[in-house]
Design an enzyme around this catalytic site. Sequence first.
Site, PDB file in Angstrom:
ATOM      1  N   GLU A 163       0.828  -1.203   0.000  1.00 55.16           N
ATOM      2  CA  GLU A 163       0.000   0.000   0.000  1.00 55.16           C
ATOM      3  C   GLU A 163       0.862   1.253   0.000  1.00 55.16           C
ATOM      4  O   GLU A 163       2.041   1.215   0.380  1.00 55.16           O
ATOM      5  CB  GLU A 163      -0.932   0.038   1.217  1.00 55.16           C
ATOM      6  CG  GLU A 163      -2.348  -0.440   0.927  1.00 55.16           C
ATOM      7  CD  GLU A 163      -2.487  -1.938   1.028  1.00 55.16           C
ATOM      8  OE1 GLU A 163      -3.428  -2.487   0.443  1.00 55.16           O
ATOM      9  OE2 GLU A 163      -1.639  -2.570   1.670  1.00 55.16           O
ATOM     10  N   PHE A 164       0.224   2.346  -0.406  1.00 52.25           N
ATOM     11  CA  PHE A 164       0.879   3.661  -0.432  1.00 52.25           C
ATOM     12  C   PHE A 164       0.146   4.562   0.557  1.00 52.25           C
ATOM     13  O   PHE A 164      -1.085   4.608   0.575  1.00 52.25           O
ATOM     14  CB  PHE A 164       0.815   4.259  -1.840  1.00 52.25           C
ATOM     15  CG  PHE A 164       1.963   5.174  -2.155  1.00 52.25           C
ATOM     16  CD1 PHE A 164       2.964   4.803  -3.026  1.00 52.25           C
ATOM     17  CD2 PHE A 164       2.052   6.429  -1.547  1.00 52.25           C
ATOM     18  CE1 PHE A 164       4.034   5.646  -3.307  1.00 52.25           C
ATOM     19  CE2 PHE A 164       3.112   7.273  -1.815  1.00 52.25           C
ATOM     20  CZ  PHE A 164       4.108   6.888  -2.698  1.00 52.25           C
TER      21      PHE A 164
END
Length: 293
Positions: A51-52
């Site tokens: 994830e970012f």
Amino acid sequence: MKKYGYKKIDAFTSNKSLGNPAACIYLKENENLSHSKMLNIAKEHKGFVSEFVFCSSSLEADCKLTYYSSECEVDFCGHGTIACMYDLIKNTESLLFKSEILMDTNKKGILTVYNELRDQDAVYITAPKPIYIGTNITAKEAAENLGISVESISDKYPIDLINAGLPTLIVPISNLKDEINIFPDIKKLEEFCNNNGMDIILIYSTEVKDNKNIAHTRVFSPKFGYLEDPATGSGNSAFAYYMLKNNMWDGNPVSIEQGGIDRIFNIVKLATKGSNVIFGGSATVKISGEYYL
């Protein structure tokens, strides 16, 4: 061309474990990025991080986090929160000696971060309030979509669906050997999740490799573009509420080991503050620099 502070950070690292990678962009005060720009940045990182996280200023809290996978905005990301907040607190003088930090999120409101860097080299995050959704999914259906025999699913505890950040299907597995050797078909599992209102699937065994841990878990996340999440805050938070519900845990500090046979198991710490579950861990910065957009 603008540049932003950027780091790749592995969350829930312990000893030689690799943790779970997240990438973070740190926006300066009054800086912001559109939804499309954040999603495009996250898409560029598919296969590199799970994830970012975009960290920005907040009028109501010490900071604000917004989460993206390579597929979409994510309501909440536990490992991304651990990664970002561990690094942010450690490198921000105004936060370093605060015991409690308020963190705003785009979808789950304001949550509390507990700074335990000095005593445990860890930060703890308040899990979002649980929603006990419940499910009619049978052991036969779960086994078919996980690609295992129905005998591999334990009947000692129930299959359940709980949202403590993300809607999480929780499936008990009879023994550790079976649990760490399950590798489902990603497309079949994604369809199963989409058809039943689930974001992730957590399987667990009460048999563990290290008796210091209360359980062994694994989390599958096909909806977000990858099969398995190697260390998970939201999934293990749902599992914590599941354990409380089924009298498997009294709320005192415990640890979870997580991962399949293909990795060194990661460690996720769990505890309670009042009626709230908190999850915690350490993190390791692997890349630090600037992102150009």
